[in-house]
Design an enzyme around this catalytic site. Sequence first.
Site, PDB file in Angstrom:
ATOM      1  N   CYS A  32      -2.618  13.818 -10.748  1.00  0.00           N
ATOM      2  CA  CYS A  32      -2.475  12.400 -11.097  1.00  0.00           C
ATOM      3  C   CYS A  32      -3.818  11.662 -10.984  1.00  0.00           C
ATOM      4  O   CYS A  32      -4.288  11.383  -9.880  1.00  0.00           O
ATOM      5  CB  CYS A  32      -1.429  11.785 -10.172  1.00  0.00           C
ATOM      6  N   CYS A  35      -3.725   8.379  -9.107  1.00  0.00           N
ATOM      7  CA  CYS A  35      -3.617   8.630  -7.663  1.00  0.00           C
ATOM      8  C   CYS A  35      -5.008   8.820  -7.063  1.00  0.00           C
ATOM      9  O   CYS A  35      -5.307   8.292  -5.984  1.00  0.00           O
ATOM     10  CB  CYS A  35      -2.770   9.869  -7.390  1.00  0.00           C
TER      11      CYS A  35
END
Length: 107
Positions: A32, A35
Site C-alpha cells: 500500500c 500507507c
Amino acid sequence: MAEIRDVTDDNFEREVIASEIPALVDFWAEWCAPCRAIAPIVKELAAEYEGRLKVVKMNIDENPGTPGKFGVRAIPTVLAFKGGSIVGQITGARPRSAFQELAEGLM
C-alpha cells in the site's frame, strides 16, 4: 524515540482495547503506497505523544480478523481508541494536521 509496536489478531485486545492510555492503530499493508506515505506522520505522532498515547500498527494481510471486526474496508485506516471504544477514524492518506487533530482529540 517512541516505539511503534506491531499488534496482531492475538494481542489486539490486550494491547489496544485494554490499554490504560488512548491508542492509535494504523491498519496497513506492505503493498500500500498511501500507507507508506503516512508512516512518517504516524512515527512523529508516536514520538510527540510518547507516554500519553499508544501508537501501534497492524498488517492487515497477516491479521485479517481484527480489521474485519472493526469495519476496516480500505487502507490506510487509522482508528483512535479510548476506553476500549473507537472514538475517531481517518481513512486514506491525509495531511499531518488531520492526524494531529485525531491525536489531540484523545487527550
